[in-house]
Structure formats: C-alpha cells, structure tokens
Design a protein around this motif. Structure first.
Motif, PDB file in Angstrom:
ATOM      1  N   TYR A   1     -11.315  -5.005 -13.858  1.00  0.00           N
ATOM      2  CA  TYR A   1     -11.200  -6.200 -12.625  1.00  0.00           C
ATOM      3  C   TYR A   1     -10.242  -7.538 -12.276  1.00  0.00           C
ATOM      4  O   TYR A   1     -10.457  -8.194 -12.652  1.00  0.00           O
ATOM      5  N   ASP A   2      -8.900  -6.640 -12.969  1.00  0.00           N
ATOM      6  CA  ASP A   2      -8.473  -6.529 -11.959  1.00  0.00           C
ATOM      7  C   ASP A   2      -8.061  -7.638 -10.840  1.00  0.00           C
ATOM      8  O   ASP A   2      -8.906  -6.699 -10.403  1.00  0.00           O
ATOM      9  N   PRO A   3      -7.281  -8.643 -10.509  1.00  0.00           N
ATOM     10  CA  PRO A   3      -8.129  -9.523  -9.604  1.00  0.00           C
ATOM     11  C   PRO A   3      -7.181  -8.488  -7.889  1.00  0.00           C
ATOM     12  O   PRO A   3      -7.970  -8.557  -7.119  1.00  0.00           O
ATOM     13  N   TYR A   4      -6.215  -7.674  -8.379  1.00  0.00           N
ATOM     14  CA  TYR A   4      -6.558  -6.622  -7.463  1.00  0.00           C
ATOM     15  C   TYR A   4      -7.657  -5.776  -6.661  1.00  0.00           C
ATOM     16  O   TYR A   4      -7.451  -4.657  -6.164  1.00  0.00           O
ATOM     17  N   ALA A   5      -8.115  -5.153  -7.667  1.00  0.00           N
ATOM     18  CA  ALA A   5      -9.706  -4.652  -7.373  1.00  0.00           C
ATOM     19  C   ALA A   5     -10.427  -5.178  -7.111  1.00  0.00           C
ATOM     20  O   ALA A   5     -11.466  -6.053  -7.556  1.00  0.00           O
TER      21      ALA A   5
ATOM     22  N   GLN B   1      -5.932  -1.232   5.129  1.00  0.00           N
ATOM     23  CA  GLN B   1      -7.232  -1.404   4.551  1.00  0.00           C
ATOM     24  C   GLN B   1      -7.466  -2.447   5.326  1.00  0.00           C
ATOM     25  O   GLN B   1      -8.896  -2.817   5.420  1.00  0.00           O
ATOM     26  N   CYS B   2      -6.715  -3.385   3.901  1.00  0.00           N
ATOM     27  CA  CYS B   2      -7.725  -4.912   4.856  1.00  0.00           C
ATOM     28  C   CYS B   2      -8.023  -4.960   6.084  1.00  0.00           C
ATOM     29  O   CYS B   2      -8.633  -6.199   5.993  1.00  0.00           O
TER      30      CYS B   2
ATOM     31  N   VAL C   1     -15.552  -0.124   0.379  1.00  0.00           N
ATOM     32  CA  VAL C   1     -14.522   0.076   0.563  1.00  0.00           C
ATOM     33  C   VAL C   1     -13.520  -0.754  -0.308  1.00  0.00           C
ATOM     34  O   VAL C   1     -13.853  -2.083  -0.746  1.00  0.00           O
ATOM     35  N   TYR C   2     -12.216   0.316  -1.039  1.00  0.00           N
ATOM     36  CA  TYR C   2     -11.607  -0.770  -1.684  1.00  0.00           C
ATOM     37  C   TYR C   2     -10.902  -0.998  -0.622  1.00  0.00           C
ATOM     38  O   TYR C   2      -9.940  -0.192  -0.174  1.00  0.00           O
ATOM     39  N   ASP C   3     -10.710  -2.908  -0.701  1.00  0.00           N
ATOM     40  CA  ASP C   3      -9.834  -3.532   0.780  1.00  0.00           C
ATOM     41  C   ASP C   3      -8.081  -3.439   0.378  1.00  0.00           C
ATOM     42  O   ASP C   3      -7.736  -4.295   0.775  1.00  0.00           O
ATOM     43  N   ALA C   4      -8.040  -3.577  -0.151  1.00  0.00           N
ATOM     44  CA  ALA C   4      -6.110  -3.685  -1.402  1.00  0.00           C
ATOM     45  C   ALA C   4      -5.796  -5.510  -0.666  1.00  0.00           C
ATOM     46  O   ALA C   4      -4.655  -5.343   0.168  1.00  0.00           O
TER      47      ALA C   4
ATOM     48  N   THR D   1       0.757  -1.760   0.025  1.00  0.00           N
ATOM     49  CA  THR D   1      -0.118  -0.381  -0.028  1.00  0.00           C
ATOM     50  C   THR D   1       0.846   1.409   0.299  1.00  0.00           C
ATOM     51  O   THR D   1       0.719   2.508   0.350  1.00  0.00           O
ATOM     52  N   HIS D   2       2.808   0.639  -0.115  1.00  0.00           N
ATOM     53  CA  HIS D   2       3.004   2.173   0.136  1.00  0.00           C
ATOM     54  C   HIS D   2       3.908   2.593  -1.344  1.00  0.00           C
ATOM     55  O   HIS D   2       4.588   3.577  -0.992  1.00  0.00           O
TER      56      HIS D   2
END
Length: 362
Positions: free
Chosen positions: A217-221, A160-161, A199-202, A8-9
């Motif tokens: 629809y990337d698996p990271y979204a 945030q996950c 919430v975009y949970d990452a 996330t950083h």
C-alpha cells in the motif's frame, strides 16, 4: 523511442528514496518560484499535434475481422505482432487506418517513430500520430474523428498517468468503438499498461519491486480501473520492461492488492509482465502468441496471507507461466497447468523468480 518522464524510466539500481524524491520535487518547485517570470510555459503543454502518413483519405471497409491486440514490453512497434494484428483485423484483404496516441513528442529523431514502422507493413492505408499533451486533449474533435475512423489504435510509450487522465474524456469511448467494430488496440510500455483492466498508473511516481513488497500500500502503488476492459482480457494488470527492471516483485504486490481490494472479479488477478522487445499478439478468440522477448503471466488465486498498509507482503504460491517467443497463452480459456510456483514471505521473495520447472500434476 519516446522520452520517458524520469519517474518511469530510471534504472532499478538508481531508484531514489521517496524522501529524496520529494525533497527534489520541492527544490524544483522552489527554483521555479525564484525564477518567476523567466519560467517558460512547459513545452509538453503544447497544442494537440497531428501528423498523418500515407493516404490522406481513409480506407473504406464494410467489415472488420478482429478484434486484435498487441501488448508490448517497451514502447516501440514490434513488427511481427503488429503485422499479425493488421492482418487479423483486415481479414487478409484490403487496407486499414492506424492511429498512434502519445502524450509527449519524441525527444529526438523522427516525430512519428511508431507510424514509420507501421507504414512498412502491408495492408496499411494510413498512420496518424496524435500528440495530446493535456488531459482535455482527449476531447479534441479531430483526434476523436480520426480514432473512430481507424481500425487500430496504438498507445505509445511515455507516461501512463497521462493516458489514464483520458478516462474522463471522449477518447475512451472512441477507442472502445474501434474494438467494438472489430478493430484493435495496442501499446508499448506505458501504452501496454493502459490496455489492461487494472492499470498501474504511476501517477505518484514509479515504484520498485523492493518498495512494493515492503509495503503493497505504498503511496506510489496507485491504480486506475474502468478505462478499458477488452474481450477475454479481464482481471489483468500489465507490467513492462519486466526482467530488465526486475519487476516481478512489484507485479506480485499489484496482484495481491487487486485481490485484497476487489479490483478484479472471481477471486483471481493476473499479472502480465512483458520484457523489453517482447510483444503479445492477442486474437479475437483470446489466444495470445508471443513475438520477441519473454513474457510472464502471474496468477494470484487466493486472498493474500498479509497485505496491509505499512507492512511487508506475504502471499504463497503465485502461479507463474513463462512464455518464450512463439509460445501461446489462452486468455479466454486460461490454463490450469504449466506454471511454476513462487511465494513472498514478509516482503522477501523466493529465489529464481524468472525461471522455474513447471508443475505437471495439476
């Protein structure tokens, strides 16, 4: 500021490919197996930690005058907006108690950076930092008691996950009870993400704008819904570090996904992207006032022309409001003018996403 997990950083330009990230993850797992008994327990899995500053006894109040919210583009407290929230909740009299929730301890310096800033504000009786490293810590009895006795809850920066994992614990209802009685909620960076209705949970890792536009629809979204649905703040998707990490494109993709998948109601989805150092204070009537760096509200109000797994996004005429410090945005009666328009065609955005001449004939 709290340390961010790598996913996330990292800076936008340093973003590795999914393939490289997955290879790296496999290598780390393999090395852990090789190390065998030498591997120590993850320090992040420590026992729940509680540090209280200020009075050891809770403030006694009969009424609260909120709710009030702060939505911050980076993890730290923005004193100007937090002071407004504190004053709004206490109605200008007496004092109140604040709880800061974090999923990891700060990497260096003070162990209570958010509470250090909160305790400098007038009208604060105490500030308690809870570090809850496991999802099950959301059921910690003392933490939930502290939250329910507080008037304002702030989610720190981090991952945030880990916050989304608290959805299935008693912590969620405890935070909701604070808002319901006229208190408030807020957060920065990851803590900002968790306070929107979508919430975009990452949880799979962080996604860049170019990745999200190339495949919404990337698996990271990945998204969490049903965590919080604050008054006047429905159908929102928060994003943070907005300009610095060039996140307009991914917010556009998130908005398109929310519309396509029915995550928001009324055929509209609203991205709220706050830049580092920016903070929205939102009062009980839904009126947001910006302190610090710019904020962007991104409206999608129609079905995407193309939002399909494995294909680039096409979406015409996102309506974008750019707020600068001191500007307001009415989330209860959302504006129908003052925006500029930007589109995405086959994954390619219009130029000049962060600045535009507002439409006036609307």
């Amino acid at each position: 500021m709290r340390p961010f997990p790598h996913h996330t950083h990292h800076a936008h330009h340093a973003h590795p490919t999914h393939h490289a990230r997955r290879i790296a993850a496999c290598l780390v797992a393999a090395l852990a197996v090789i190390a065998g008994g030498l591997v120590q327990a993850d320090p992040a899995e420590a026992a729940a930690g509680r540090i209280r500053l200020g009075s050891s006894a809770d403030a006694v109040r009969a009424i609260w005058s909120g709710p009030a919210f702060t939505m911050n583009g980076s993890g730290g407290i923005v004193s100007a907006s937090t002071a407004k929230a504190v004053d709004a909740i206490r109605g200008g009299t007496g004092s109140l108690d604040v709880v800061v929730l974090a999923a990891s301890a700060p990497g260096s310096g003070s162990r209570t950076p958010e509470c250090d800033a909160v305790m400098r504000l007038s009208g604060v009786n105490s500030c308690t930092t809870w570090t809850l490293t496991k999802a099950s810590d959301g059921n910690n009895a003392q933490a939930n008691t502290d939250i329910r006795n507080a008037e304002f809850v702030y989610f720190a920066g981090g991952d945030q996950c880990k916050y989304a994992a608290w959805k299935s614990t008693s912590l969620r209802a405890s935070v909701q009870s604070v808002v319901a009685k006229g208190g408030g909620s807020g957060g920065g960076s990851a803590g900002h993400h968790i306070n929107s209705s979508v919430v975009y949970d990452a949880c799979q890792g962080s996604i860049t704008s170019s990745e999200a536009l190339a495949n919404p629809y990337d698996p990271y979204a990945t998204f969490t819904t049903g965590m919080f649905d604050w008054p006047n703040y429905a159908s929102t998707i928060n994003d943070s570090h907005f300009v610095t990490r060039d996140r307009m494109g991914r917010t556009m993709a998130f908005v398109a996904r929310a519309l396509k998948d029915g995550l928001t109601s009324g055929g509209r989805a609203w991205g709220v992207g706050v830049e580092e150092g920016g903070s929205l204070f939102i009062d009980k009537n839904g009126l947001a006032t910006l302190s610090g760096a710019d904020t962007y509200v991104v409206l999608g109000d129609h079905t995407p022309e193309k939002a399909v797994a494995g294909q680039p996004l096409t979406f015409s005429d996102f309506k974008i409001w750019r707020l600068t410090s001191g500007h307001t945005f009415d989330f209860k009666n959302r504006p129908t003018c003052g925006y500029y328009l930007r589109s995405v065609t086959d994954g390619v955005t219009d130029s000049n996403l962060y600045n535009g001449t507002p439409v006036t004939n609307c």
